[in-house]
Design a protein around this motif. Sequence first.
Motif: not given
Length: 350
Positions: A242-258
């Motif tokens: 769901i968070c493959e699109n890195f432009t969405q990282w940082g949102s509530e749904l897609c936090p930056v992967p750790q």
Amino acid sequence: MLEYCLNTTVNKLAWLGINAFLFWNYYLVYDAGPTYFFSRKLYGSALAWARAPAACLNFNCLLILLPVCRNLLSFLRGSSACCGRSVRRQLDRNLTFHKMVAWMIALHTAIHTVAHLFNVERLVDARVESENGTIKTVLSDLGDRDNETYVNFVRSRVPNPIGGINVAFTFLAGLTGVVITLALILIITSSTKLIRRSYFEVFWYTHHLFVIFFIGLVIHGAGRIVRGQTNLHQNVSSNPEICENFTQWGSELCPVPQFAGNPPMVVTHPFKTFELQMKMKGFKMEVGQYVFVQCPAVSSLEWHPFTLTSAPEEDFFSIHIRIVGDWTEGLAKVCGCDKTEFQDAWKLPK
């Protein structure tokens, strides 16, 4: 005689079956598991081809010395009541099994090494080509900023082939990999029938490189260069696609992967309680005992008793600590309990 041959065949099939199971199981973990979804975007298919034989290598390196342990074989061949006659007769083929395991180690070493050569090339290239804005380059840049953990262990921007050489000789995994591979090549080549019969001393002394081989093998994975995502369950869905699109990282749904290469040594629990796990060194524990704990990073004078909560058969001892005062609060802070990302073991206090 028929029974002996049948038992030998069954044992070989069982050994091959365990190897096949380990290879396939770990291949699926790294090729299809959600923890390594973003790692696969960076490594490609070579990630699974490197990690699956590594599991088989651990298993076979465990077995390789057993067929040549003379005291153990003498005990089993002798008056040991734990082994029947058919089992003791199969021990006469110990050198044959030793050679089979050695060739299996050689096979998996070749697969593991070739796959990691492709991995290193991809990682170095992804780190150098950081201006393209692809998923590989975005993942490679993780760790350059605060509150981020890296997935690409290559941190320099040196292009190939110099970058690949740097990885081989400046990283612990690369250096130990070169050493143990060379040791394995010398051991196997000196074990051929021609050298063993004509130059037995060469075979004998070269075989003692197994000491270097096992030392390198033990510390080979200490660098934890293959890292998986650790914050999957912070998402609304644990599916990282769901968070493959890195432009969405940082949102509530897609936090930056750790990412992390090993599980944490500090485990947090509800009600402001955390579990501290420590390696056993020089003592044995019994159920119900307690220990005094001192942490110089918090106070060089205070010692506090805690009941041991781990089982005696485990290779570590653990205590559960509830945060109820200044000392426990300070200990929780220096152990990283206030952070969301996993803490590397070397960062934990003494």
